[in-house]
Write an enzyme that holds these catalytic residues in place. Structure first.
Site, PDB file in Angstrom:
ATOM      1  N   GLY A 128       3.414  14.854  10.023  1.00  0.00           N
ATOM      2  CA  GLY A 128       4.543  15.691  10.452  1.00  0.00           C
ATOM      3  C   GLY A 128       5.363  16.247   9.299  1.00  0.00           C
ATOM      4  N   ILE A 156      -4.836  12.475   1.747  1.00  0.00           N
ATOM      5  CA  ILE A 156      -4.636  11.877   0.424  1.00  0.00           C
ATOM      6  C   ILE A 156      -5.933  11.912  -0.396  1.00  0.00           C
ATOM      7  N   GLY A 239       4.269  19.274 -13.050  1.00  0.00           N
ATOM      8  CA  GLY A 239       3.078  19.241 -13.902  1.00  0.00           C
ATOM      9  C   GLY A 239       1.808  19.414 -13.089  1.00  0.00           C
ATOM     10  N   ARG A 266     -29.469  42.225 -13.290  1.00  0.00           N
ATOM     11  CA  ARG A 266     -29.851  42.744 -11.973  1.00  0.00           C
ATOM     12  C   ARG A 266     -29.991  44.266 -12.001  1.00  0.00           C
ATOM     13  N   GLN A 335     -19.060  38.923  -4.843  1.00  0.00           N
ATOM     14  CA  GLN A 335     -19.422  40.266  -4.362  1.00  0.00           C
ATOM     15  C   GLN A 335     -20.435  40.923  -5.310  1.00  0.00           C
ATOM     16  N   GLY A 338     -23.939  40.179  -4.731  1.00  0.00           N
ATOM     17  CA  GLY A 338     -24.511  40.617  -3.460  1.00  0.00           C
ATOM     18  C   GLY A 338     -24.858  39.423  -2.586  1.00  0.00           C
ATOM     19  N   GLU A 362      -0.615  20.926  -3.280  1.00  0.00           N
ATOM     20  CA  GLU A 362       0.465  20.734  -4.273  1.00  0.00           C
ATOM     21  C   GLU A 362       1.568  21.772  -4.038  1.00  0.00           C
ATOM     22  N   ASN A 365       1.339  28.347  -1.408  1.00  0.00           N
ATOM     23  CA  ASN A 365       1.857  29.455  -2.209  1.00  0.00           C
ATOM     24  C   ASN A 365       3.097  30.082  -1.568  1.00  0.00           C
TER      25      ASN A 365
HETATM   26  N1  2MC Z   1      12.390  18.310 -10.324  1.00  0.00           N
HETATM   27  C1  2MC Z   1      13.410  17.435 -10.166  1.00  0.00           C
HETATM   28  N2  2MC Z   1      14.147  17.375  -9.041  1.00  0.00           N
HETATM   29  C2  2MC Z   1      13.834  18.217  -8.040  1.00  0.00           C
HETATM   30  C3  2MC Z   1      12.794  19.149  -8.135  1.00  0.00           C
HETATM   31  C4  2MC Z   1      12.052  19.178  -9.341  1.00  0.00           C
HETATM   32  N3  2MC Z   1      11.035  20.036  -9.501  1.00  0.00           N
HETATM   33  N4  2MC Z   1      12.717  19.853  -6.989  1.00  0.00           N
HETATM   34  C5  2MC Z   1      13.695  19.384  -6.194  1.00  0.00           C
HETATM   35  N5  2MC Z   1      14.363  18.396  -6.833  1.00  0.00           N
HETATM   36  C6  2MC Z   1      15.524  17.655  -6.340  1.00  0.00           C
HETATM   37  C7  2MC Z   1      16.658  18.640  -6.122  1.00  0.00           C
HETATM   38  O1  2MC Z   1      17.395  18.854  -7.313  1.00  0.00           O
HETATM   39  C8  2MC Z   1      17.476  17.971  -5.038  1.00  0.00           C
HETATM   40  O2  2MC Z   1      18.321  16.985  -5.587  1.00  0.00           O
HETATM   41  P1  2MC Z   1      19.925  17.282  -5.758  1.00  0.00           P
HETATM   42  O3  2MC Z   1      20.410  17.505  -4.376  1.00  0.00           O
HETATM   43  O4  2MC Z   1      20.401  16.050  -6.410  1.00  0.00           O
HETATM   44  O5  2MC Z   1      20.014  18.496  -6.618  1.00  0.00           O
HETATM   45  C9  2MC Z   1      16.423  17.241  -4.216  1.00  0.00           C
HETATM   46  O6  2MC Z   1      15.268  17.099  -5.058  1.00  0.00           O
HETATM   47  C10 2MC Z   1      16.034  18.017  -2.971  1.00  0.00           C
HETATM   48  O7  2MC Z   1      15.576  19.274  -3.340  1.00  0.00           O
HETATM   49  P2  2MC Z   1      15.645  20.510  -2.360  1.00  0.00           P
HETATM   50  O8  2MC Z   1      17.058  20.641  -1.843  1.00  0.00           O
HETATM   51  O9  2MC Z   1      15.069  21.689  -3.052  1.00  0.00           O
HETATM   52  O10 2MC Z   1      14.726  19.987  -1.160  1.00  0.00           O
HETATM   53  P3  2MC Z   1      14.113  20.756   0.091  1.00  0.00           P
HETATM   54  O11 2MC Z   1      13.941  19.765   1.160  1.00  0.00           O
HETATM   55  O12 2MC Z   1      14.881  21.989   0.367  1.00  0.00           O
HETATM   56  O13 2MC Z   1      12.602  21.190  -0.323  1.00  0.00           O
HETATM   57  C11 2MC Z   1      10.605  21.789  -1.441  1.00  0.00           C
HETATM   58  C12 2MC Z   1      12.065  21.262  -1.505  1.00  0.00           C
HETATM   59  C13 2MC Z   1      10.294  22.714  -0.295  1.00  0.00           C
HETATM   60  C14 2MC Z   1      10.444  22.555  -2.738  1.00  0.00           C
HETATM   61  C15 2MC Z   1       9.703  20.540  -1.414  1.00  0.00           C
HETATM   62  O14 2MC Z   1       9.804  19.890  -0.162  1.00  0.00           O
HETATM   63  C16 2MC Z   1       8.262  20.873  -1.693  1.00  0.00           C
HETATM   64  O15 2MC Z   1       7.878  21.013  -2.851  1.00  0.00           O
HETATM   65  N6  2MC Z   1       7.406  20.994  -0.614  1.00  0.00           N
HETATM   66  C17 2MC Z   1       5.999  21.125  -0.774  1.00  0.00           C
HETATM   67  C18 2MC Z   1       5.339  19.777  -0.683  1.00  0.00           C
HETATM   68  C19 2MC Z   1       4.217  19.623  -1.664  1.00  0.00           C
HETATM   69  O16 2MC Z   1       4.199  20.255  -2.699  1.00  0.00           O
HETATM   70  N7  2MC Z   1       3.289  18.741  -1.355  1.00  0.00           N
HETATM   71  C20 2MC Z   1       2.237  18.473  -2.235  1.00  0.00           C
HETATM   72  C21 2MC Z   1       1.626  17.143  -1.904  1.00  0.00           C
HETATM   73  S1  2MC Z   1       0.566  16.553  -3.214  1.00  0.00           S
HETATM   74  C22 2MC Z   1      -0.906  17.398  -3.114  1.00  0.00           C
HETATM   75  O17 2MC Z   1      -1.043  18.328  -2.387  1.00  0.00           O
HETATM   76  C23 2MC Z   1      -2.030  16.950  -3.954  1.00  0.00           C
HETATM   77  C24 2MC Z   1      -3.183  17.537  -3.895  1.00  0.00           C
HETATM   78  C25 2MC Z   1      -1.843  15.809  -4.867  1.00  0.00           C
HETATM   79  P1  FAD Z   2       2.451  23.165   6.803  1.00  0.00           P
HETATM   80  O1  FAD Z   2       3.593  22.693   6.006  1.00  0.00           O
HETATM   81  O2  FAD Z   2       2.422  22.845   8.245  1.00  0.00           O
HETATM   82  O3  FAD Z   2       2.337  24.743   6.640  1.00  0.00           O
HETATM   83  C1  FAD Z   2       1.562  25.585   7.493  1.00  0.00           C
HETATM   84  C2  FAD Z   2       1.774  27.044   7.054  1.00  0.00           C
HETATM   85  O4  FAD Z   2       3.158  27.395   7.216  1.00  0.00           O
HETATM   86  C3  FAD Z   2       1.457  27.272   5.568  1.00  0.00           C
HETATM   87  O5  FAD Z   2       0.894  28.528   5.388  1.00  0.00           O
HETATM   88  C4  FAD Z   2       2.818  27.205   4.917  1.00  0.00           C
HETATM   89  O6  FAD Z   2       2.885  27.903   3.695  1.00  0.00           O
HETATM   90  C5  FAD Z   2       3.675  27.865   5.988  1.00  0.00           C
HETATM   91  N1  FAD Z   2       5.081  27.471   5.846  1.00  0.00           N
HETATM   92  C6  FAD Z   2       5.622  26.236   6.052  1.00  0.00           C
HETATM   93  N2  FAD Z   2       6.938  26.258   5.804  1.00  0.00           N
HETATM   94  C7  FAD Z   2       7.228  27.516   5.407  1.00  0.00           C
HETATM   95  C8  FAD Z   2       8.435  28.177   4.991  1.00  0.00           C
HETATM   96  N3  FAD Z   2       9.595  27.529   4.934  1.00  0.00           N
HETATM   97  N4  FAD Z   2       8.369  29.483   4.655  1.00  0.00           N
HETATM   98  C9  FAD Z   2       7.190  30.153   4.718  1.00  0.00           C
HETATM   99  N5  FAD Z   2       6.023  29.585   5.111  1.00  0.00           N
HETATM  100  C10 FAD Z   2       6.043  28.292   5.429  1.00  0.00           C
HETATM  101  N6  FAD Z   2      -0.913  15.683  -0.121  1.00  0.00           N
HETATM  102  C11 FAD Z   2      -0.565  14.547  -0.806  1.00  0.00           C
HETATM  103  O7  FAD Z   2       0.546  14.064  -0.688  1.00  0.00           O
HETATM  104  N7  FAD Z   2      -1.462  13.966  -1.649  1.00  0.00           N
HETATM  105  C12 FAD Z   2      -2.704  14.447  -1.860  1.00  0.00           C
HETATM  106  O8  FAD Z   2      -3.479  13.878  -2.642  1.00  0.00           O
HETATM  107  C13 FAD Z   2      -3.098  15.624  -1.143  1.00  0.00           C
HETATM  108  N8  FAD Z   2      -4.359  16.123  -1.286  1.00  0.00           N
HETATM  109  C14 FAD Z   2      -4.765  17.143  -0.481  1.00  0.00           C
HETATM  110  C15 FAD Z   2      -6.104  17.531  -0.506  1.00  0.00           C
HETATM  111  C16 FAD Z   2      -6.551  18.519   0.351  1.00  0.00           C
HETATM  112  C17 FAD Z   2      -7.995  18.899   0.339  1.00  0.00           C
HETATM  113  C18 FAD Z   2      -5.639  19.178   1.231  1.00  0.00           C
HETATM  114  C19 FAD Z   2      -6.109  20.266   2.153  1.00  0.00           C
HETATM  115  C20 FAD Z   2      -4.313  18.803   1.238  1.00  0.00           C
HETATM  116  C21 FAD Z   2      -3.858  17.788   0.392  1.00  0.00           C
HETATM  117  N9  FAD Z   2      -2.527  17.349   0.435  1.00  0.00           N
HETATM  118  C22 FAD Z   2      -2.149  16.217  -0.257  1.00  0.00           C
HETATM  119  C23 FAD Z   2      -1.596  17.942   1.363  1.00  0.00           C
HETATM  120  C24 FAD Z   2      -1.076  19.318   0.961  1.00  0.00           C
HETATM  121  O9  FAD Z   2      -0.150  19.207  -0.070  1.00  0.00           O
HETATM  122  C25 FAD Z   2      -0.472  19.967   2.219  1.00  0.00           C
HETATM  123  O10 FAD Z   2      -1.557  20.343   3.055  1.00  0.00           O
HETATM  124  C26 FAD Z   2       0.396  21.164   1.894  1.00  0.00           C
HETATM  125  O11 FAD Z   2       1.550  20.766   1.175  1.00  0.00           O
HETATM  126  C27 FAD Z   2       0.829  21.932   3.150  1.00  0.00           C
HETATM  127  O12 FAD Z   2       1.291  21.080   4.175  1.00  0.00           O
HETATM  128  P2  FAD Z   2       0.685  21.218   5.668  1.00  0.00           P
HETATM  129  O13 FAD Z   2      -0.791  21.177   5.549  1.00  0.00           O
HETATM  130  O14 FAD Z   2       1.351  20.217   6.517  1.00  0.00           O
HETATM  131  O15 FAD Z   2       1.070  22.696   6.135  1.00  0.00           O
END
Ligand code: 2MC
Ligand code: FAD
Length: 379
Positions: A128, A156, A239, A266, A335, A338, A362, A365
Site C-alpha cells: 500500500g 524486494i 546515491g 547489414r 529498431q 529490424g 528507486e 520518473n
Molecule cells: N535526503 C535527506 N532527507 C530527505 C530527503 C533526502 N533526499 N528527501 C526527503 N528527506 C526528508 C525531508 O527533508 C523531510 O524531513 P524534514 O521535514 O525534517 O525536512 C522528510 O524526509 C520528508 O520528506 P518529504 O516531506 O519530501 O516527504 P514526502 O512524503 O512528501 O515524499 C518522496 C517524499 C515522494 C520524495 C518520497 O516518498 C519518495 O522518494 N518516494 C518514492 C519512493 C521510492 O523511491 N522508492 C524506492 C524503493 S527502493 C527500490 O526501488 C529499489 C530497487 C532498491
Molecule cells: P505507485 O506508487 O502505485 O504508482 C503508480 C503510478 O502512479 C506510477 O506511474 C507513479 O509514477 C504514479 N504516481 C504515483 N503518485 C504520483 C504523484 N504524486 N504524481 C504523479 N504520478 C504519481 N522497492 C524497495 O523498497 N526495495 C527494492 O529492492 C525494490 N526493488 C524493486 C524491483 C522491481 C523489479 C520493481 C518493479 C520494484 C522494486 N521496488 C523496490 C519497488 C519500486 O520502488 C516501486 O515499484 C516504485 O517506487 C513505485 O511504487 P508502486 O509500484 O507502488 O507504484
C-alpha cells in the site's frame, strides 16, 4: 573544470570493463532466460571491490566517490544490466549500515558485505506504500531490549537470497517522522518470503514480497535514532538513483555499440544500412543523447560527493533523464536491427526489457519530477 577522466578513473573503468566482458556479458542471456541469480559471480566481484565501492575503507570498502563508483557501475551494466543493478542495491545497503549504524553494528555486518559473504536487500516499498513511501505501515514496537516487527514489504530485490535486510518501519505516528530503519537478519524467526515474481526484465535477480510476523530485533539493530529512518532511506536513494541511472547509460552504450556494428554489416537495397542518412541521423541522435545522459549522471554524482544543497534534486534529474533517454536509445538500437532485434539471439530485446524498470523503481520518473519541481519552486 576538467571533463576528462583521471588516471585512477580510467584504471577503475578498465578493470570494470574487463570484468564485465569476461564474467558478465557471456552469461547475461542465460541468466535472463533461466532467471539465475549468479551468486558465485557476485561474490567474485567482491574480489574486485565492486561490493563495497563507496563503502568506507574502515570497513573494507574502497571508499570511492559516487562519481568514481558511477564510472564502474556503468561498465558493469554494459555486461549485465540486472546483475549490475543488484550490485548497486547491495552497495547502497552496505553504505547505509556503515554510515548510520553504530560502530558495533557496522563492524558486525559491513566487512562481510564487502566480501560477499553477506548480501543485502533494501526494504522500503509495501503493497500500500509505493511512491508515497512515508505512508508505510510495517510497525516496529519497542518491548524492553527488542523491537517487534509486524507487517510486509513488496518488490524486494534479492529477497530470499540475501542475508541482511535494511527495513524501514514505523515506530511513531503517521508520516515520515514516525519511521525508523533497522538491520534485520534475513533468516530471523518470523521473516518469510513470497514467491519469486515473474518479471519483464531484471531476471538475473529475484524479487519477492517479505512478511514480518513478530520478528524480534535487538534495539542495537536500529540505525541512528527513532524517527530518522525515512531521511536515511532517502539519503540511500540519492546515491541509488545515480546508480540506477548509470546502469541505464551503460546498457544504452552496449545497445548503441551493437547497432553501430550491425548497420555496417547489414546490407539492404545493395548497400550497408549505415550508408542511409536516416540511419546515420538516428545513430547521431542516439550518441548525442547518451553523452547528455552520462554527463548529467556524473554532474549529479559530483554534486552528491560535494554535499551540494541541490544534490538530491540533481540525483532525481539525472535518474529521470538518463533512464528515459537510455530506454529510448536501446529501443532505437532494437529498431535498427529490424526483426532480428526482436529475437532473443541478440541482446537488444533484453536491453529494452531490463531498462524499462529503471523508469519505475528507486522512485518512478513521475516522483523524480515531483522532487525536481519542489526544489525549483521552493528556491
Ligand atoms: N535526503 C535527506 N532527507 C530527505 C530527503 C533526502 N533526499 N528527501 C526527503 N528527506 C526528508 C525531508 O527533508 C523531510 O524531513 P524534514 O521535514 O525534517 O525536512 C522528510 O524526509 C520528508 O520528506 P518529504 O516531506 O519530501 O516527504 P514526502 O512524503 O512528501 O515524499 C518522496 C517524499 C515522494 C520524495 C518520497 O516518498 C519518495 O522518494 N518516494 C518514492 C519512493 C521510492 O523511491 N522508492 C524506492 C524503493 S527502493 C527500490 O526501488 C529499489 C530497487 C532498491
Ligand atoms: P505507485 O506508487 O502505485 O504508482 C503508480 C503510478 O502512479 C506510477 O506511474 C507513479 O509514477 C504514479 N504516481 C504515483 N503518485 C504520483 C504523484 N504524486 N504524481 C504523479 N504520478 C504519481 N522497492 C524497495 O523498497 N526495495 C527494492 O529492492 C525494490 N526493488 C524493486 C524491483 C522491481 C523489479 C520493481 C518493479 C520494484 C522494486 N521496488 C523496490 C519497488 C519500486 O520502488 C516501486 O515499484 C516504485 O517506487 C513505485 O511504487 P508502486 O509500484 O507502488 O507504484
Amino acid at each position: 573544470m576538467n571533463f576528462e577522466l583521471n588516471e585512477d578513473q580510467i584504471a577503475f573503468q578498465q578493470s570494470a570493463r574487463d570484468f564485465a566482458e569476461r564474467e558478465l556479458a557471456p552469461h547475461a542471456a542465460e541468466w535472463d532466460a533461466e532467471s539465475i541469480f549468479p551468486l558465485d559471480t557476485i561474490r567474485k566481484s567482491g574480489d574486485m571491490g565492486f561490493l563495497g565501492l563507496y563503502t568506507p575503507e574502515a570497513y573494507g570498502g574502497l571508499g570511492l566517490s559516487r562519481l568514481d563508483s558511477a564510472i564502474v557501475f556503468e561498465e558493469l551494466a554494459a555486461g549485465c544490466t540486472s546483475t549490475a543493478a543488484y550490485l548497486t542495491i547491495h552497495n547502497m545497503v552496505s553504505w547505509m549500515i556503515a554510515s548510520f549504524g553504530g560502530k558495533q553494528l557496522a563492524e558486525q555486518w559491513v566487512p562481510k558485505m564487502v566480501t560477499g559473504e553477506v548480501l543485502g536487500s533494501y526494504c522500503l516499498t509495501e503493497p500500500g506504500a509505493g511512491s508515497d513511501a512515508a505512508s508505510l505501515k510495517t510497525r516496529a514496537e519497542k518491548k524492553g531490549e527488542v523491537y517487534v516487527l509486524n507487517g510486509g514489504k513488496m518488490f524486494i530485490s534479492g529477497a530470499g537470497s540475501t542475508q541482511v535486510l535494511v527495513v524501514m518501519a514505523r515506530t511513531g505516528g503517521p508520516g515520515p517522522k514516525g519511521i525508523s530503519a533497522f538491520v534485520v537478519p534475513a533468516d530471523a524467526p518470523g521473516v518469510s518470503y513470497g514467491k519469486k515474481e515473474k518479471k519483464m526484465g531484471w531476471n538475473s535477480q529475484p524479487t519477492r514480497a517479505i512478511t514480518f510476523d513478530n520478528v524480534e530485533i535487538p534495539v542495537e539493530n536500529r540505525l541512528g535514532e527513532e524517527g530518522q529512518g525515512f531521511a536515511f532511506a532517502m539519503k540511500g536513494l540519492d546515491g541509488g538513483r545515480i546508480n540506477i541511472a548509470t546502469c541505464a547509460v551503460g546498457t544504452a552504450q552496449a545497445a548503441l555499440n551493437a547497432a553501430q556494428r550491425y548497420v555496417q554489416e547489414r546490407q539492404q537495397f545493395g548497400h550497408p544500412l549505415a550508408e542511409l542518412q536516416t540511419v546515420q541521423f538516428r545513430l547521431a541522435d542516439m550518441l548525442t543523447e547518451l553523452v547528455a545522459a552520462r554527463q548529467m549522471v556524473r554532474l549529479a554524482a559530483w554534486k552528491l560527493d560535494n554535499a551540494s544543497a541541490d544534490a538530491s534534486a540533481y540525483c532525481a534529474m539525472a535518474k529521470r533523464l538518463a533512464t528515459d533517454l537510455s530506454f529510448n536509445i536501446a529501443n532505437n538500437a532494437l529498431q535498427l536491427f529490424g526483426g532480428y532485434g526482436y529475437l532473443q539471439d541478440f541482446p537488444l530485446e533484453r536491453h529494452v526489457r531490463d531498462l524499462r524498470v529503471h523508469q519505475i523503481l528507486e522512485g518512478t520518473n513521475e516522483v523524480m519530477r515531483m522532487i525536481v519541481a519542489r526544489k525549483l519552486l521552493q528556491d
